[in-house]
Scaffold this active site. Structure first.
Site, PDB file in Angstrom:
ATOM      1  N   ARG A  25     -27.084   6.865  22.649  1.00 28.86           N
ATOM      2  CA  ARG A  25     -28.287   6.347  22.009  1.00 28.86           C
ATOM      3  C   ARG A  25     -29.410   7.373  22.016  1.00 28.86           C
ATOM      4  NH1 ARG A  25     -31.325   1.171  24.222  1.00 28.86           N
ATOM      5  NH2 ARG A  25     -33.424   1.863  23.686  1.00 28.86           N
ATOM      6  N   SER A  42     -16.965  -2.548  30.444  1.00 24.53           N
ATOM      7  CA  SER A  42     -18.217  -3.197  30.820  1.00 24.53           C
ATOM      8  C   SER A  42     -17.958  -4.513  31.529  1.00 24.53           C
ATOM      9  CB  SER A  42     -19.013  -3.427  29.527  1.00 24.53           C
ATOM     10  OG  SER A  42     -20.280  -3.939  29.787  1.00 24.53           O
ATOM     11  N   ALA A  44     -17.318  -7.175  34.768  1.00 29.18           N
ATOM     12  CA  ALA A  44     -18.066  -7.588  35.958  1.00 29.18           C
ATOM     13  C   ALA A  44     -17.098  -8.093  37.008  1.00 29.18           C
ATOM     14  CB  ALA A  44     -19.073  -8.674  35.577  1.00 29.18           C
ATOM     15  N   CYS A  46     -17.665  -8.618  39.943  1.00 25.80           N
ATOM     16  CA  CYS A  46     -18.355  -9.579  40.807  1.00 25.80           C
ATOM     17  C   CYS A  46     -18.192 -11.008  40.321  1.00 25.80           C
ATOM     18  CB  CYS A  46     -19.843  -9.271  40.894  1.00 25.80           C
ATOM     19  SG  CYS A  46     -20.159  -7.575  41.326  1.00 25.80           S
ATOM     20  N   TYR A  64     -19.827  -7.674  29.863  1.00 22.33           N
ATOM     21  CA  TYR A  64     -21.246  -7.622  29.539  1.00 22.33           C
ATOM     22  C   TYR A  64     -21.391  -7.501  28.025  1.00 22.33           C
ATOM     23  CZ  TYR A  64     -26.037  -6.993  31.118  1.00 22.33           C
ATOM     24  OH  TYR A  64     -27.364  -7.180  31.389  1.00 22.33           O
ATOM     25  N   ALA A 308     -22.393  -3.262  42.012  1.00 23.47           N
ATOM     26  CA  ALA A 308     -22.509  -3.194  40.549  1.00 23.47           C
ATOM     27  C   ALA A 308     -23.911  -2.813  40.090  1.00 23.47           C
ATOM     28  CB  ALA A 308     -22.114  -4.540  39.941  1.00 23.47           C
ATOM     29  N   ASN A 312     -24.742   0.421  37.791  1.00 26.75           N
ATOM     30  CA  ASN A 312     -25.448   0.354  36.510  1.00 26.75           C
ATOM     31  C   ASN A 312     -26.632   1.312  36.476  1.00 26.75           C
ATOM     32  OD1 ASN A 312     -24.549  -1.511  34.392  1.00 26.75           O
ATOM     33  ND2 ASN A 312     -24.571  -3.025  36.016  1.00 26.75           N
ATOM     34  N   TYR A 434     -48.500 -18.601  46.815  1.00 27.07           N
ATOM     35  CA  TYR A 434     -48.227 -19.827  47.557  1.00 27.07           C
ATOM     36  C   TYR A 434     -48.346 -21.009  46.617  1.00 27.07           C
ATOM     37  CZ  TYR A 434     -49.380 -24.003  50.207  1.00 27.07           C
ATOM     38  OH  TYR A 434     -49.421 -25.288  50.663  1.00 27.07           O
ATOM     39  N   TRP A 442     -47.747 -20.509  55.271  1.00 21.18           N
ATOM     40  CA  TRP A 442     -47.392 -19.348  56.081  1.00 21.18           C
ATOM     41  C   TRP A 442     -45.967 -18.987  55.708  1.00 21.18           C
ATOM     42  CZ3 TRP A 442     -50.709 -16.447  58.617  1.00 21.18           C
ATOM     43  CH2 TRP A 442     -51.855 -17.008  59.191  1.00 21.18           C
TER      44      TRP A 442
END
Lengths: 461, 461
Positions: A25, A42, A44, A46, A64, A308, A312, A434, A442
């Site tokens: 690109r 490409s 995955a 995982c 992907y 991964a 990437n 918060y 806290w």
């Protein structure tokens, strides 16, 4: 050679395809060729546990992008082809087509090794090579094979998972989802041994056991007993465990055969040593992803972290450099996470014992706290440990286990501080938002900082 | 005076009670007295919307600790008593018992002002003072009154909420939960005007409208029409809106009457200016919480941020200093968040337009991305903006809107980086964990960093 600059990338996983896309690109005149022994791009890894469990329906969902997307981008994909020889002097490689056996040779101007990691299982236990019911992750098909075999067994049969690291635990979770009885065998004395301290691992283990999964720790696998190509039991240092299928979720190593052929400098793990531009010891060879080592930003040492998200980023950096944009991957701090059964666990940086080993003098605090405002129904508890360096007050690491996603995110916050060299006082001062539905007033991170400041004092040095 | 050091704290909210507890615990010889005009201690105003909606059943649940806990800690609580006079020269104050009218005087060695904020509503629209169906937050009872009145009306009646800041939106959400029809009136041109850029606010507004809530923006409230102590409609610059009850969720200011009596230096907001040890311009007077201004760590300017988590931290710092532990509150970066209906919104630091106003040259990127791995069912979209300084690459701020809690946490990550002076390259390099069930492999934060690096380049300057 033609006038184009030819970039050959070996490996079509996260790192390889990131590099390919970016190199093409940024500089369309680059001739970008990607070679991979699988049919996948490409992909995955995982996501494989979720294919097994059925949350992901189809292997294609784990891509992907489909191959056509990369072809459209002008990338020359050569799939189902295995590179068998690379010669750094002639800058030439030979690959063989896995179906036809045809060999072809190819020259490169720049080579990128993105060959990933491989399972050590068949090396550790050669007897499993022919066994039809012992599985380990080789390629994307491995996930499908595990799922198909598990479904063919049906509920009530027993799956034995070797290894209680995140992959093993995620596989166990998903095999249990299919209705199988599950045994997890871990060589070390606790689950998630490379990730969590024992007392946090205990929370994970208790949750897993509460789901009916058998967890056996301190049991090193010695061999599999196999009858008629079918494993019937696994023999460990602690006893023999029977099962109807076996999934090996441990023991991966950098897939560095080609790196060795190229004579690249390797680290202790066998991973390729790269500089911050992802260049190897050969000025025409880049490397990215699970086959490389990189710098740990807390210790400054080289580490092998086959994750991964890191692959990437590295691939992106490689591609940028090949596309003419000066780019650097500075390193990581060792953030990792898993979600199994009801538990979310995450860690970043060093544990106290790891910190001691590399010469820090660690100060550690430990706490349990609510993840939401105390008056909001549905909050849960997080167990959090934070480690800092006694000499400088610098944060060194943190671990968290909880029952919602905030364990993951609180660790990401510490990871960000670690990346930036943050201290115990930064942990206190960092301006976390918060909102009662989202966090307690806290925050556990601030409570941890307060506990640390008992040692370090409340004013930054 | 006796040999003890007498610390008198005015205000029993988050800041006051944090300061009291810590001052007493670190130095038990401190004589710590807390005076408050209400009957409440350590209360969580932020929880009132959930009392209204019913998620919180009882006002007592909103106390972080009951009064008895503080008495046990040796703190002398004098509740339901209003301080009417403070004299910095004699170091003496006078308070009146709200029930009996009895006056008492008290000397101090160190005084802490933790008097919080107050609604401007009765000043802006004096006609509401006697109205039984116009509400604004004065003390904890206000929440109960709103809930009781809303319940007495019952479903189908209309509540008009003035102000589309986080309090107004949270009240609207919870009034809708009770079955009331709800109208939100906002003077500015969008919801959450002080928090979100218009295009992100639009996502929030669309979600609110989709729940049947009427949202009117650009409508400044001019007056309430009241008949027989009952408000019937509110007249705005855009038209008149009828309702059965009215909740004012805008217009608070520092409760600085006593600060003025003491002649303390005040900031532009009317908040007390304190140093990093929370000391005011009077060396014997500390101040903490919503009545103070503090430093913005991005701009270096003083800001007024009446947030409970900041008040708690400040009170802690005040208490430490009074207890003999040198402690500092360095400032904040303006992190805030809300969750209303299905939407979670958060921001930290500066928007691009705010950054321009204070002299930065902001570069802004904007994106929409998935919050989980694309192949995991149930993920949702986050809309994220990140702003950085063109001259230095330093991060200046971020905003996010999404449909899960990760919008809040991703902003907390940026907030941590802001606190530490992080850059666009830190945003890329920060080692966020990855787990398909918890995040995508390219985290939206990393995607934002990549977009920013198109302007800033990929190697840190």
């Amino acid at each position: 050679m033609n006038a184009l600059s030819r970039i050959v990338i070996i490996g079509s996983g996260a790192a390889g395809m990131s590099a390919a896309s970016r190199a093409k690109r940024l500089k369309p005149s680059n001739d970008v060729i990607v070679i991979d022994s699988s049919r996948w791009v490409s992909f995955a890894f995982c996501g494989l546990p979720y294919l097994v469990g059925g949350e992901v329906k189809d292997l294609d969902e784990l891509l992907y992008y489909p191959p056509s997307e990369f072809t459209k981008r002008g990338i020359d994909l050569r799939l189902n082809k295995t590179v068998i020889e690379v010669d750094p002097d002639s800058k030439k490689l030979i690959y063989v087509d896995n179906s036809t056996g045809t060999k072809e040779s190819l020259e490169w101007d720049k080579l990128v090794l993105a060959t990933g990691a491989r399972s050590k299982a068949p090396k550790l236990w050669p007897e499993i090579r022919g066994a039809r019911n012992v599985f380990y992750i080789v390629h994307m098909e491995s996930g499908q094979q595990i799922r198909d075999y598990a479904r063919s067994l049906g509920p009530g049969k027993r799956a034995v998972v070797i290894g209680a690291g995140y992959l093993g635990l995620e596989m166990a979770d998903n095999l249990a989802k299919l209705g199988l009885k599950v045994t997890i065998i871990e060589a070390l004395g606790q689950v998630a041994p490379r990730m969590l301290d024992p007392e946090l691992a205990k929370i994970v283990e208790d949750n897993i056991r509460s789901k009916g999964v058998e967890v056996v720790t301190g049991a090193a696998v010695e061999r599999f007993n196999i009858i008629n190509n079918t494993a019937t039991e696994v023999v460990t240092s602690k006893g023999t465990y029977q099962g109807d299928m076996f999934v090996v979720g441990v023991g991966i190593e950098p897939n560095n055969e080609l790196a060795k052929q190229l004579g690249l400098k390797l680290g202790q793990s066998g991973g390729i040593i790269i500089d911050e531009r992802t260049l190897t010891s050969n000025p025409d060879v880049y490397a990215a992803g699970d086959v490389t080592e990189h710098k740990d930003l807390v210790t400054g040492q080289l580490v092998w972290r086959p994750f991964a998200q890191i692959a990437n980023k590295m691939g992106h950096v490689t591609g940028s450099n090949l596309g003419g944009v000066d780019s650097v991957f500075l390193g990581s701090v060792g953030t990792s996470a898993f979600k199994v059964f009801d538990v979310v666990a995450a860690r970043t940086g060093l544990s106290a014992s790891e910190a001691s080993k590399v010469g820090f003098k660690p100060v550690e605090v430990s706490l349990e706290a609510g993840t939401k405002a105390h008056y909001i129904p549905g909050g849960s508890k997080i167990s959090l440990k934070v480690v800092a360096d006694e000499k400088t007050g610098r944060l060194l690491g943190a671990q968290a286990v909880g029952f919602d996603e905030t364990a993951f995110w609180r660790i990401n916050v510490v990871a960000s501080l670690l990346t930036r060299g943050g201290t115990v006082w930064d942990l206190f001062n960092a301006d976390y938002g918060y909102q009662p539905l989202l966090s307690p007033v806290w925050d556990p991170l601030v409570i941890a900082a307060r506990l640390l400041m008992r040692t370090f004092g409340e004013r930054p040095w």
